[in-house]
Design an enzyme around this catalytic site. Structure first.
Site, PDB file in Angstrom:
ATOM      1  N   HIS A 132       0.852  -1.196   0.000  1.00 28.12           N
ATOM      2  CA  HIS A 132       0.000   0.000   0.000  1.00 28.12           C
ATOM      3  C   HIS A 132       0.884   1.240   0.000  1.00 28.12           C
ATOM      4  CE1 HIS A 132      -3.489   2.495   0.913  1.00 28.12           C
ATOM      5  NE2 HIS A 132      -2.682   3.167   1.715  1.00 28.12           N
TER       6      HIS A 132
ATOM      7  N   ASP B 177     -14.836   3.429   8.067  1.00 28.40           N
ATOM      8  CA  ASP B 177     -13.775   4.328   7.600  1.00 28.40           C
ATOM      9  C   ASP B 177     -14.299   5.279   6.536  1.00 28.40           C
ATOM     10  OD1 ASP B 177     -10.984   5.275   7.217  1.00 28.40           O
ATOM     11  OD2 ASP B 177     -11.308   4.399   5.243  1.00 28.40           O
TER      12      ASP B 177
ATOM     13  N   ARG C  84     -13.957  13.549   8.443  1.00 28.26           N
ATOM     14  CA  ARG C  84     -12.650  14.169   8.726  1.00 28.26           C
ATOM     15  C   ARG C  84     -12.299  15.202   7.668  1.00 28.26           C
ATOM     16  NH1 ARG C  84      -8.975   9.336   8.478  1.00 28.26           N
ATOM     17  NH2 ARG C  84      -7.326  10.882   8.669  1.00 28.26           N
TER      18      ARG C  84
ATOM     19  N   SER D 161      -7.162   4.330   9.594  1.00 29.87           N
ATOM     20  CA  SER D 161      -7.916   4.340   8.340  1.00 29.87           C
ATOM     21  C   SER D 161      -7.263   3.395   7.324  1.00 29.87           C
ATOM     22  CB  SER D 161      -7.955   5.786   7.811  1.00 29.87           C
ATOM     23  OG  SER D 161      -8.368   5.828   6.476  1.00 29.87           O
TER      24      SER D 161
ATOM     25  N   LYS E 134      -8.451  -0.925   6.330  1.00 30.29           N
ATOM     26  CA  LYS E 134      -8.750  -1.404   4.970  1.00 30.29           C
ATOM     27  C   LYS E 134      -7.840  -2.577   4.593  1.00 30.29           C
ATOM     28  CE  LYS E 134      -8.586   2.891   3.671  1.00 30.29           C
ATOM     29  NZ  LYS E 134      -8.835   4.296   3.425  1.00 30.29           N
TER      30      LYS E 134
END
Ligand code: URA
Length: 442
Positions: A82, A161, A168, A183, A187
């Site tokens: 990621h 999220d 946010r 967050s 995921k």
């Protein structure tokens, strides 16, 4: 239990219990608690932070808020990668086939782009016919058959999220290490991988502008991963300039193909080798970084990594002739040069301006509903350390619609920071964070 008492406790810097966090996140996710109380708690977290224990509980609660993918039908150790978001970052397009060619299964779900950073799924759609949505069974079978599948996010992953991130975004609570860490990791945990390699970008184009903050974010994510039994490594990499030269969906596929063809820009190749080496080690295909790197270099040189991309594209209904011959990918109708108006040495290229320039040309989305033009984008002709004279070409815009070209040109000029002194080469990777500690290279 009352939400107001929990907000007050966090506001006053007292550690929350697991029950309190579950009550709050679970309640907000189900719609039992209003946005204003969640916003107040988020702001208290911005100021007070979270302990590793609080963070692990919150992350798991968010991961459990929707579907959790069970990747166990896929054989082998599944390693995910990621990136916290960069401009020109097409490493997933390089890594998925490269790592799969080296024997580690890649079952990857990716997102679409919003704002100045691109998304892997949009880029893949530049390949005619490529299906980003396939049935779960086909996803599993394909990874078992050819070792790789790259798809868009399926099902209802981490609705808590999604809801919290939108809140946010409008309450000035995005920039918080525990909120970003939970967050991202919620995921990744819900997506089911056994191990996770995180590319944490640092610099002007990243969420985290300083090295210390980037290390702290990586450390928070590594702690969460370790706490929930997923091996996690954080690589802190440079985002004081975009990665590679080409930005835009089709153009980024082209640059990924060049890299898989054993060429491509040095920074993209090097970062892919570093991230890929960690994926191989975590996936059990190599014992050391050095061994992993040698395996990956071999797969780039012998054509098997590029062949794996062709197999991936074919398996998902795409036109593999575009991989063999990238001139068949969508191309823009016009090329417009952006010339330097000052001289010097490139000290930095503000990635955010470059990303916005690409978006203005149509390569990215201004809002979730925007249609993108897969063919357009830009080619950066000068990178950090290069000398520039007045009139030199800084970038070439690939354009279909000239409406916002002047704005895009202005952004490119603004993006380039020129220095009158020599500029020292910057490291591509600043630090590596594992459960055993931080290794800093600067
Ligand atoms: N990316 C995410 O997924 N979440 C954040 O909070 C920030 C970046």
């Amino acid at each position: 239990m009352r939400a107001v008492d929990i907000i007050q406790k966090k506001r006053d810097g007292v550690e929350l219990s697991a029950e309190e966090i579950k009550f709050f996140i679970g309640g907000y996710s189900k719609g039992d608690l209003p946005d204003y109380q969640m916003a107040a708690l988020a702001m208290a977290i911005v100021f007070q932070g979270m302990t590793p224990k609080e963070l692990a509980v919150m992350t798991l609660e968010m991961a459990k808020s929707g579907d959790q993918i069970d990747l166990s039908p896929i054989k082998g150790i599944k390693v995910d990668k990621h990136s916290t978001g960069g401009v020109g970052d097409k490493t997933s397009l390089v890594l998925a086939p490269l790592v799969a060619a080296a024997g580690v299964p890649v079952a990857k779900m990716s997102g679409r782009g919003l704002g100045h950073t691109g998304g892997t799924i949009d880029k893949l759609e530049a390949i005619a016919g490529y299906q980003v949505e396939i049935e779960e069974e086909q996803f599993f079978n394909q990874v078992n058959d050819i070792g790789v599948s790259l798809i868009g996010q399926t099902g209802n992953i981490t609705p808590a999220d999604k809801k919290l991130y939108s809140l946010r975004d409008v309450t000035a609570t995005v920039e918080s290490i525990p909120l970003i860490a939970s967050s991202i990791m919620s995921k990744k945990i819900a997506a089911g991988a056994d191990a996770i390699v995180l590319d944490v970008k640092t610099g002007s184009g990243a969420f985290m502008k300083t090295l210390d903050d980037s290390i702290a974010l990586a450390q928070a994510m590594v702690d969460i991963g370790t706490e929930v039994g997923r091996q996690t490594v954080g690589i802190i990499s440079d985002m004081d300039q975009p990665l590679g030269h080409l930005i835009g969906n089709s153009l980024e596929v082209e640059e990924a193909i060049m890299t898989l063809n054993n060429g491509g820009p040095a920074d993209l190749r090097e970062l892919s080798l570093i991230l890929g080496s960690y994926m191989l080690v975590l996936g059990g295909a190599a014992k050391t970084d050095a061994e992993a790197r040698e395996i990956l270099e071999r797969h780039l040189a012998d054509g098997s990594a590029l062949e794996k991309l062709k197999q991936l594209v074919e398996a998902q209904g795409g036109d593999a002739s575009m991989i063999a011959d990238p001139s068949l990918l969508p191309h823009a109708s016009e090329r417009i040069e952006v010339k330097a108006v000052a001289a010097g040495t490139v000290a930095a290229i503000q990635a955010e301006h470059v990303g916005v320039a690409a978006m203005l040309l149509g390569a990215g989305r201004e809002t979730k509903e925007s249609q993108i033009d897969l063919a357009v984008g830009l080619d950066l002709r000068k990178k950090v350390g290069d000398k520039v004279n007045v009139g030199d070409t800084l970038a070439i815009l690939h354009v279909n619609d000239t409406k916002r070209v002047e704005e895009a040109k202005d952004r490119i000029i603004k993006a380039y920071e020129l220095s009158q002194a020599d500029v020292a080469a910057k490291p591509l990777v600043y630090a590596i964070v594992t459960k055993d500690g931080v290794q800093r290279f600067v």
